[in-house]
Scaffold this motif. Structure first.
Motif, short mmCIF file in Angstrom:
data_model
loop_
_atom_site.label_atom_id
_atom_site.label_comp_id
_atom_site.label_asym_id
_atom_site.label_seq_id
_atom_site.Cartn_x
_atom_site.Cartn_y
_atom_site.Cartn_z
N HIS A 1 0.83 -1.21 0.00
CA HIS A 1 0.00 0.00 0.00
C HIS A 1 0.87 1.26 0.00
O HIS A 1 1.86 1.34 0.73
N GLY A 2 0.45 2.25 -0.78
CA GLY A 2 1.12 3.54 -0.80
C GLY A 2 0.28 4.62 -0.14
O GLY A 2 -0.93 4.45 0.07
N SER A 3 0.91 5.73 0.17
CA SER A 3 0.25 6.87 0.82
C SER A 3 -0.51 7.70 -0.21
O SER A 3 -0.41 7.45 -1.42
N PRO A 4 -1.25 8.73 0.23
CA PRO A 4 -1.91 9.62 -0.74
C PRO A 4 -0.94 10.27 -1.73
O PRO A 4 -1.33 10.63 -2.83
N ALA A 5 0.33 10.41 -1.33
CA ALA A 5 1.31 10.96 -2.26
C ALA A 5 1.48 10.09 -3.49
O ALA A 5 1.82 10.57 -4.58
N ALA A 6 1.24 8.79 -3.34
CA ALA A 6 1.38 7.86 -4.46
C ALA A 6 0.13 7.79 -5.33
O ALA A 6 0.15 7.14 -6.38
N ALA A 7 -0.94 8.44 -4.92
CA ALA A 7 -2.13 8.54 -5.77
C ALA A 7 -1.90 9.64 -6.77
O ALA A 7 -2.51 10.71 -6.72
N HIS A 8 -1.01 9.39 -7.69
CA HIS A 8 -0.51 10.43 -8.57
C HIS A 8 -0.04 9.80 -9.88
O HIS A 8 0.54 8.71 -9.87
N PRO A 9 -0.28 10.46 -11.02
CA PRO A 9 0.15 9.89 -12.31
C PRO A 9 1.64 9.61 -12.40
O PRO A 9 2.07 8.79 -13.22
N ALA A 10 2.46 10.26 -11.55
CA ALA A 10 3.90 10.06 -11.61
C ALA A 10 4.31 8.62 -11.30
O ALA A 10 5.41 8.20 -11.67
N ILE A 11 3.45 7.85 -10.64
CA ILE A 11 3.85 6.48 -10.32
C ILE A 11 3.94 5.60 -11.56
O ILE A 11 4.48 4.50 -11.50
N PHE A 12 3.43 6.07 -12.69
CA PHE A 12 3.50 5.29 -13.92
C PHE A 12 4.76 5.57 -14.73
O PHE A 12 4.89 5.13 -15.87
N MET A 13 5.71 6.29 -14.14
CA MET A 13 6.89 6.71 -14.89
C MET A 13 7.76 5.53 -15.32
O MET A 13 8.51 5.63 -16.29
N MET A 14 7.67 4.39 -14.62
CA MET A 14 8.44 3.21 -15.01
C MET A 14 7.60 2.26 -15.87
O MET A 14 8.01 1.13 -16.14
N GLY A 15 6.43 2.72 -16.28
CA GLY A 15 5.51 1.90 -17.04
C GLY A 15 4.41 1.38 -16.13
O GLY A 15 4.64 1.11 -14.95
N PRO A 16 3.20 1.23 -16.64
CA PRO A 16 2.07 0.80 -15.81
C PRO A 16 2.27 -0.59 -15.21
O PRO A 16 1.77 -0.88 -14.12
N GLU A 17 3.00 -1.46 -15.91
CA GLU A 17 3.20 -2.81 -15.39
C GLU A 17 4.04 -2.82 -14.12
O GLU A 17 3.95 -3.75 -13.30
N ALA A 18 4.83 -1.76 -13.91
CA ALA A 18 5.69 -1.70 -12.73
C ALA A 18 4.90 -1.53 -11.44
O ALA A 18 5.39 -1.86 -10.36
N VAL A 19 3.68 -1.01 -11.53
CA VAL A 19 2.87 -0.77 -10.33
C VAL A 19 1.53 -1.51 -10.39
O VAL A 19 0.61 -1.21 -9.62
N GLU A 20 1.41 -2.46 -11.28
CA GLU A 20 0.17 -3.23 -11.37
C GLU A 20 -0.13 -3.92 -10.05
O GLU A 20 0.72 -4.61 -9.47
N GLY A 21 -1.34 -3.71 -9.53
CA GLY A 21 -1.74 -4.31 -8.27
C GLY A 21 -1.45 -3.46 -7.05
O GLY A 21 -1.88 -3.81 -5.93
#
Length: 440
Positions: free
Chosen positions: A301-321
């Protein structure tokens, strides 16, 4: 202004975000008086009931019809944000959200019928820059109202200054636990959810998942550290144990392997049923992908700071789930339930923001807009824009005002945190933030 206002920074900037943002010339002052739009729908961004604590007569300095373009002498509103320095990227998002709000309001009656003249100052991501800018706005520009500053570590200094000169201020937050327990300001309010509200949301999340044993780590942000500290404190009474690692890191961290190795040591020792990474959106995908690659199989689980489009910078598959919490749900309002109390204004804001900037808004853009939602609600409740005392009284007595961050309520004894709920849980699925549940 007295040097006592030059407070030391409490922590590093709220977030250092590697987003593509509109270029900014870095001028010291920017003035915006948006041209009225003839197609804008009437504002629905506040339903606050009129305050009973003021008898000020409505302003007579306007001839604008309700909902029509604002006319007459402009109301000067100063905004201090970071257009240069390490917090420039989120600071520019704040600027864009504020400019969009001013443009919208001026097309729909402004403040008590008068247009807003938005005057923007750059604090260069520094407390001393903020103090200099606010001194200029108060003493030279002669602003009527102040919103900001963006930098968390400059907000207490701004509140002190505004309190001394009796300047109405709408600030950002989140405030620290020490700030929440300290002086009760009467000329300023802070909007964003702090560690107590966020920890309460996490408790509801933990109970919903049935977690009993949680491993957690934080970066240097006070909101992250203090929220985890509250969860450590709240755990025994709520049937769970949260172990907060002493390890932490700053925004200049580039090599995360040592941190991942330490986390795996603790993971293998504690055998938790969940891992919380309360970190900024640049670090979040690196840690998430790294933990999964090293064999972590429990939910992360990530914090509200991670509810951000920047988390996809390594590709969407990097944060799937990946699970994230969010304050208000602005990261994907379309996915929220239809009865979500602020869904309509969020969808409207997203549509207008995309049309103007060709990008999705983030939490910081929402903050820039929310400044003016609360200021307008206070002016509407007071029935005047000229009587600052009446507007102040209305502001610190607002109840359940819909903003992009959630419903905002203040009392004269509680002006340090307006949002008392509307935390949301999302899970990343197929490059989308998928709604899981509302938390509080």
């Amino acid at each position: 202004m007295k040097k006592r206002f030059m407070l030391a920074g409490l922590i590093a900037v709220l977030l250092v975000i590697a987003l593509t943002a509109m270029a900014c010339g870095g001028e010291e002052e920017t003035t915006t008086t948006a041209a009225p739009s003839t197609t804008a729908a009437p504002s629905t961004e506040t339903t606050a009931a009129p305050s009973t604590e003021t008898t000020a007569a409505p302003s007579t300095e306007t001839t604008a019809a309700p909902g029509g373009p604002a006319t007459g002498e402009p109301v000067k509103v100063g905004l201090i944000t970071s257009l240069t320095g390490p917090s420039a990227s989120p600071g520019i998002s704040v600027q864009q959200g504020a400019q969009l709000a001013v443009e919208y309001l001026n097309a729909n009656g402004g403040l008590a019928g008068r247009p807003i003249e938005l005057i923007i100052e750059d604090d260069a991501s520094e407390v001393t820059g903020m103090v200099t800018a606010l001194t200029k706005l108060i003493e030279q520009t002669k602003i009527d109202y102040f919103v900001g500053p963006f930098i968390q570590y400059g907000q207490e200094a701004a509140r002190e200054m505004c309190e001394e000169v009796k300047m109405v201020m709408v600030g950002t937050g989140p405030t620290t636990l020490a700030q929440q327990a300290s002086k009760k300001y009467q000329w300023s309010v802070m909007m964003s959810a702090g560690p107590v509200v966020q920890a309460d949301g996490y408790v509801q999340l933990i109970k919903a998942h049935g977690y009993k044993n949680i491993l957690a780590i934080s970066d240097i942000l006070s909101i992250h550290n203090e929220t985890l500290d509250k969860l450590v404190e709240l755990g025994p009474a709520n049937g769970f144990t949260l172990t907060k690692m002493p390890d932490t890191f700053g925004f200049d961290q580039t090599d995360f392997q040592p941190i991942l190795n330490r986390m795996m040591e603790e993971y293998n020792k504690l055998k938790p049923d969940a891992v919380f990474i309360s970190v900024n959106p640049i670090a979040a995908p690196v840690l998430y992908k790294g933990l999964v690659a090293l064999g972590v199989t429990v939910p992360i689980h990530g914090s509200p700071a991670a509810a951000h489009p920047a988390i996809f910078m390594m590709g969407p598959e990097a944060v799937e789930g990946f699970y994230v919490t969010d304050s208000g749900g602005i990261v994907n309002p379309a996915g929220l339930p239809d009865d979500w109390p602020v869904k309509d204004i969020q969808l409207d804001f997203v549509q207008r923001y995309q049309a103007k900037y060709n990008a999705m808004p983030d939490f910081f853009a929402a903050c820039g807009s929310d400044y003016f939602t609360l200021l307008k609600a206070a002016v509407d409740a007071a029935g005047t824009v000229d009587d600052k005392e009446a507007v102040r009284n209305a502001l610190i007595n607002l109840t359940d005002v819909p903003t992009l961050q959630g419903l905002q309520t203040f009392t004269p004894d509680e002006t340090t945190e307006g949002v008392y709920g509307q935390m949301v849980e999302f899970q990343v699925k197929g490059a989308q933030f998928t709604f899981v549940r509302g938390l509080n």
